[in-house]
Design a protein around this motif. Structure first.
Motif, PDB file in Angstrom:
ATOM      1  N   GLU A 216      -6.760  81.397  70.877  1.00  0.00           N
ATOM      2  CA  GLU A 216      -7.604  80.844  69.914  1.00  0.00           C
ATOM      3  C   GLU A 216      -8.346  81.748  68.804  1.00  0.00           C
ATOM      4  O   GLU A 216      -8.414  81.849  67.495  1.00  0.00           O
ATOM      5  N   ASP A 218      -7.378  85.140  68.714  1.00  0.00           N
ATOM      6  CA  ASP A 218      -6.601  85.857  67.913  1.00  0.00           C
ATOM      7  C   ASP A 218      -6.087  84.787  66.812  1.00  0.00           C
ATOM      8  O   ASP A 218      -6.012  85.450  65.798  1.00  0.00           O
ATOM      9  N   ARG A 219      -5.833  83.464  66.840  1.00  0.00           N
ATOM     10  CA  ARG A 219      -5.446  82.556  65.766  1.00  0.00           C
ATOM     11  C   ARG A 219      -6.485  82.727  64.706  1.00  0.00           C
ATOM     12  O   ARG A 219      -6.304  82.860  63.598  1.00  0.00           O
ATOM     13  N   ASP A 222      -6.681  85.989  62.785  1.00  0.00           N
ATOM     14  CA  ASP A 222      -5.681  86.237  61.691  1.00  0.00           C
ATOM     15  C   ASP A 222      -6.116  85.256  60.591  1.00  0.00           C
ATOM     16  O   ASP A 222      -6.009  85.705  59.571  1.00  0.00           O
TER      17      ASP A 222
END
Length: 408
Positions: A216, A218-219, A222
């Motif tokens: 989560e 990393d998401r 981004d």
């Protein structure tokens, strides 16, 4: 027989007593405190009020300490609709004069002439009334939380669409602890783009997340670092401060809703009717508590199931005049019970094969979604009335024999 009418206000109240002939027997001006309540009870006792045969009282409210004092014992208290009182006032005077003592006299005469047309306050148990307070407060807290969340979402659309995109996959979105923690860590999109993976993971852990933290983080990273349009720096900082002020309100609303939900979960299972309500498909503790809060536990409150259906707004109403006749939905109803019934019917579609078959049959015969669900709620609340009156649990085969056979 003596009848009592009370015109209540914030600080003082006007009391009037009339006899069977409509003559004013006594009147009194009392204060809204213990001394005033004592004067009221003494006045009633002077004119024949006893524990076995109390004097009925009409008042334009159903809440407050004054009503609580009057409801002790077997006394019947009638909560008169404030919109109905002026109509009765016109029967006694055409000059359209108005005064507080005169309104108290009008309320007393309402009981003298039309007591049969008004319903006394139900004699619910103390536990039932306590559950009603908690369930309604929890429902209000949820509505308040959603209202603030909508305001916050509208504000984020103006300068921070990245946050809405990042939280879109989470249930309850902005109301989740992870979303609130990330907004506190980065109130503007410029700050969000500078957050590191470690900072994002720490924010998710502070919010109480246990699984999928790395994925989560990393998401979200981004999404924050993608290309987005920005407001001017000064405007963006100002909007960030406004967002933090709304976030404080949202935090308080979420905390209140959670605490009240816990209080409902602790109190509702103690009620004798809890087992019956929870046996119905689609009813959990919170929704069942809301329904109990509105229908109460006084077995004599509704004469039959038709009265309860009309009170809930689930049964249709016929308007006929001359050659014209129309069947429409009810607009005068208990809005809280009607709202809970809509959620109940929607949840029962997956919890009960008979309810699902009944809904589909109504839908296939031309009912729209809302009308089909209202019809299903109308049937199930009638079954609830039967089960509560006879102390029986819900039985699927008894409730939907035809629908189950058709589904099979």
């Amino acid at each position: 027989m003596i009848y009592c009418g009370i015109d209540w206000a914030e600080r003082t109240h006007e009391v009037a007593l009339v006899n069977d002939a409509g003559a004013l027997v006594a009147k009194r001006h009392i204060t809204d405190d213990a001394a005033g309540y004592r004067l009221l009870l003494e006045l009633l006792a002077e004119h024949g009020d006893t524990e076995e045969n109390p004097i009925p009282v009409a008042i334009e409210t159903s809440r407050g300490l004054l009503v609580a004092v009057l409801r002790t014992g077997k006394r019947r208290v009638y909560a008169i609709n404030p919109l109905a009182a002026p109509r009765y006032r016109d029967r006694h005077s055409v000059s359209r004069k108005k005064s507080d003592p005169g309104d108290a006299l009008v309320l007393a005469n309402i009981l003298r002439t039309d007591m049969h047309a008004h319903r006394p306050l139900p004699q619910d148990s103390d536990l039932g009334r306590a559950i009603a307070v908690l369930a309604r407060a929890q429902q209000d807290a949820l509505w308040n939380r959603q209202q603030i969340a909508n305001q916050l979402r509208s504000l984020l659309r103006e300068y921070y669409p990245a946050a809405l995109e990042a939280f879109a996959t989470w249930t309850n979105g902005l109301c989740r602890p992870e979303a609130r923690e990330l907004l506190k860590a980065a109130p503007t999109p410029s700050r969000a783009a500078r957050l590191t993976r470690t900072q994002l993971q720490a924010a998710l852990k502070r919010a109480g997340r246990k699984r999928g933290i790395e994925v989560e983080a990393d998401r979200v990273r981004d999404v924050f670092r993608a290309e987005w349009a920005h407001q001017p720096p000064l405007v963006e900082e100002a909007l960030g401060k406004q967002m933090l002020a709304l976030l404080i309100q949202l935090e308080a609303a979420c905390t209140a809703a959670d605490q009240l939900a816990e209080a409902v979960e602790a109190a509702f299972p103690e009620h004798p009717d809890a087992e019956i309500l929870l046996s119905f498909p689609g009813l959990g503790i919170q929704l069942a508590a809301r329904i109990l809060a509105e229908i109460g536990d006084d077995r004599t409150r509704f004469a039959d199931a038709r009265g309860l259906k009309a009170y809930a707004g689930s049964s249709p109403i016929t308007r006929a005049s001359g050659k014209k006749s129309a069947i429409t939905r009810r607009w005068v109803k208990n809005d809280r019970l009607n709202h809970a019934g809509y959620l109940w019917a929607f949840a029962s579609l997956r919890a009960s094969a008979g309810a699902n078959a009944h809904y589909r049959r109504r839908h296939e015969h031309g009912d729209w979604h809302a009308a089909a669900q209202r019809n299903l709620f109308n049937r199930m609340i009638g079954q609830l009335y039967h089960c509560v009156q006879h102390r029986k649990l819900f039985d699927e085969h008894t409730a939907f024999p035809t629908e189950l056979a058709a589904a099979a």
